[in-house]
Design a protein around this motif. Sequence first.
Motif, PDB file in Angstrom:
ATOM      1  N   ILE A  41      27.354  17.463  39.805  1.00 23.18           N
ATOM      2  CA  ILE A  41      28.902  17.507  40.006  1.00 23.18           C
ATOM      3  C   ILE A  41      29.268  17.056  41.238  1.00 23.18           C
ATOM      4  CG2 ILE A  41      30.802  18.800  39.602  1.00 23.18           C
ATOM      5  CD1 ILE A  41      29.404  20.814  37.911  1.00 23.18           C
ATOM      6  N   GLN A  42      30.092  16.010  41.125  1.00 24.68           N
ATOM      7  CA  GLN A  42      30.546  15.562  42.427  1.00 24.68           C
ATOM      8  C   GLN A  42      31.767  16.487  43.003  1.00 24.68           C
ATOM      9  OE1 GLN A  42      29.407  12.583  44.258  1.00 24.68           O
ATOM     10  NE2 GLN A  42      28.033  13.431  43.028  1.00 24.68           N
ATOM     11  N   PRO A  43      31.801  16.708  44.288  1.00 26.06           N
ATOM     12  CA  PRO A  43      32.745  17.623  44.728  1.00 26.06           C
ATOM     13  C   PRO A  43      34.187  16.853  44.597  1.00 26.06           C
ATOM     14  CG  PRO A  43      31.569  16.318  46.586  1.00 26.06           C
ATOM     15  CD  PRO A  43      31.022  15.930  45.364  1.00 26.06           C
ATOM     16  N   SER A  44      35.252  18.118  44.740  1.00 23.18           N
ATOM     17  CA  SER A  44      36.601  17.752  44.604  1.00 23.18           C
ATOM     18  C   SER A  44      37.339  16.836  46.135  1.00 23.18           C
ATOM     19  CB  SER A  44      37.607  19.042  44.520  1.00 23.18           C
ATOM     20  OG  SER A  44      36.881  19.752  43.301  1.00 23.18           O
ATOM     21  N   TRP A  47      25.346  12.609  52.865  1.00 27.31           N
ATOM     22  CA  TRP A  47      26.031  12.055  51.467  1.00 27.31           C
ATOM     23  C   TRP A  47      24.864  11.766  50.594  1.00 27.31           C
ATOM     24  CZ3 TRP A  47      30.361  12.012  49.599  1.00 27.31           C
ATOM     25  CH2 TRP A  47      31.642  11.752  50.197  1.00 27.31           C
ATOM     26  N   GLU A  48      23.533  11.790  50.858  1.00 29.45           N
ATOM     27  CA  GLU A  48      22.533  11.514  49.953  1.00 29.45           C
ATOM     28  C   GLU A  48      22.323  12.917  49.006  1.00 29.45           C
ATOM     29  OE1 GLU A  48      18.894  10.278  51.812  1.00 29.45           O
ATOM     30  OE2 GLU A  48      19.913   8.377  52.353  1.00 29.45           O
ATOM     31  N   LYS A  49      22.407  14.051  49.924  1.00 29.36           N
ATOM     32  CA  LYS A  49      22.328  15.345  49.235  1.00 29.36           C
ATOM     33  C   LYS A  49      23.783  15.443  48.495  1.00 29.36           C
ATOM     34  CE  LYS A  49      20.002  17.990  53.038  1.00 29.36           C
ATOM     35  NZ  LYS A  49      20.142  19.318  53.923  1.00 29.36           N
ATOM     36  N   ILE A  50      24.781  15.383  48.738  1.00 30.42           N
ATOM     37  CA  ILE A  50      25.800  15.403  47.805  1.00 30.42           C
ATOM     38  C   ILE A  50      25.823  14.727  46.798  1.00 30.42           C
ATOM     39  CG2 ILE A  50      28.462  15.237  47.764  1.00 30.42           C
ATOM     40  CD1 ILE A  50      28.574  15.536  50.764  1.00 30.42           C
ATOM     41  N   ASN A  51      25.398  13.328  46.678  1.00 30.25           N
ATOM     42  CA  ASN A  51      25.243  12.485  45.731  1.00 30.25           C
ATOM     43  C   ASN A  51      24.221  12.791  44.708  1.00 30.25           C
ATOM     44  OD1 ASN A  51      27.608  11.001  46.232  1.00 30.25           O
ATOM     45  ND2 ASN A  51      26.290   9.779  47.853  1.00 30.25           N
ATOM     46  N   MET A  52      23.448  13.754  44.979  1.00 28.54           N
ATOM     47  CA  MET A  52      21.955  14.197  44.096  1.00 28.54           C
ATOM     48  C   MET A  52      22.519  15.324  43.368  1.00 28.54           C
ATOM     49  SD  MET A  52      18.749  13.691  46.606  1.00 28.54           S
ATOM     50  CE  MET A  52      18.400  15.367  46.459  1.00 28.54           C
ATOM     51  N   LEU A  53      23.530  15.947  43.338  1.00 28.63           N
ATOM     52  CA  LEU A  53      24.251  17.172  42.712  1.00 28.63           C
ATOM     53  C   LEU A  53      24.799  16.612  41.456  1.00 28.63           C
ATOM     54  CD1 LEU A  53      25.699  18.991  45.866  1.00 28.63           C
ATOM     55  CD2 LEU A  53      23.753  19.566  44.568  1.00 28.63           C
ATOM     56  N   HIS A  74      32.328  18.746  55.360  1.00 24.30           N
ATOM     57  CA  HIS A  74      32.716  20.148  54.636  1.00 24.30           C
ATOM     58  C   HIS A  74      33.025  19.624  53.298  1.00 24.30           C
ATOM     59  CE1 HIS A  74      34.220  22.445  58.273  1.00 24.30           C
ATOM     60  NE2 HIS A  74      32.986  22.041  58.754  1.00 24.30           N
ATOM     61  N   VAL A  75      32.064  20.171  52.340  1.00 21.35           N
ATOM     62  CA  VAL A  75      32.257  19.919  50.951  1.00 21.35           C
ATOM     63  C   VAL A  75      33.048  20.875  50.175  1.00 21.35           C
ATOM     64  CG1 VAL A  75      30.988  19.326  48.993  1.00 21.35           C
ATOM     65  CG2 VAL A  75      30.056  18.687  51.332  1.00 21.35           C
ATOM     66  N   TYR A  76      33.794  20.762  49.291  1.00 15.97           N
ATOM     67  CA  TYR A  76      34.672  21.574  48.441  1.00 15.97           C
ATOM     68  C   TYR A  76      34.564  21.594  46.869  1.00 15.97           C
ATOM     69  CZ  TYR A  76      36.861  22.730  52.826  1.00 15.97           C
ATOM     70  OH  TYR A  76      36.933  23.068  54.158  1.00 15.97           O
ATOM     71  N   TYR A  77      34.391  22.134  46.042  1.00 13.38           N
ATOM     72  CA  TYR A  77      34.570  22.229  44.790  1.00 13.38           C
ATOM     73  C   TYR A  77      35.689  23.346  44.324  1.00 13.38           C
ATOM     74  CZ  TYR A  77      30.016  19.997  44.716  1.00 13.38           C
ATOM     75  OH  TYR A  77      28.781  19.246  44.844  1.00 13.38           O
ATOM     76  N   LEU A  78      36.562  22.608  43.963  1.00  5.97           N
ATOM     77  CA  LEU A  78      37.799  23.378  43.744  1.00  5.97           C
ATOM     78  C   LEU A  78      37.759  23.903  42.190  1.00  5.97           C
ATOM     79  CD1 LEU A  78      40.763  20.919  44.896  1.00  5.97           C
ATOM     80  CD2 LEU A  78      39.636  22.674  46.135  1.00  5.97           C
ATOM     81  N   ILE A  79      38.112  25.303  42.167  1.00  5.90           N
ATOM     82  CA  ILE A  79      38.070  25.738  40.697  1.00  5.90           C
ATOM     83  C   ILE A  79      39.062  26.677  40.459  1.00  5.90           C
ATOM     84  CG2 ILE A  79      35.324  25.722  40.690  1.00  5.90           C
ATOM     85  CD1 ILE A  79      35.413  28.544  41.963  1.00  5.90           C
TER      86      ILE A  79
END
Length: 97
Positions: free
Chosen positions: A34-37, A26-32, A47-52
């Motif tokens: 753009i937050q994931p979908s 979660w620390e890695k995700i929160n540093m990005l 599993h981290v998804y960015y819907l496009i």
Amino acid sequence: PSHDSSKGRITAQFFECDEGTFEQQWEKINMLPIQPSIVVQTKKPLHVYYLIKDGDMKRFRNIQERFVQELGADPACVNESRVLRVPGFNHCKSDRG
């Protein structure tokens, strides 16, 4: 038959990191920037998804490889035909060798 990348759609970019606790992931995700979908918690990794919409097939692999380089994401998840475990399906691998 060979894969024709001109006949397909990209609807998401995604990654999973097999290393670290959920908190570290979660620390890695929160540093990005753009937050994931969607984030799906599995037995071990998130599993981290960015819907496009109208994703560029030619850029897909480069973006996936950047997840590997910058976040330590699973390097097996860079090809266009890759699918992470579909949400709602159980993890069926055994921890036994």
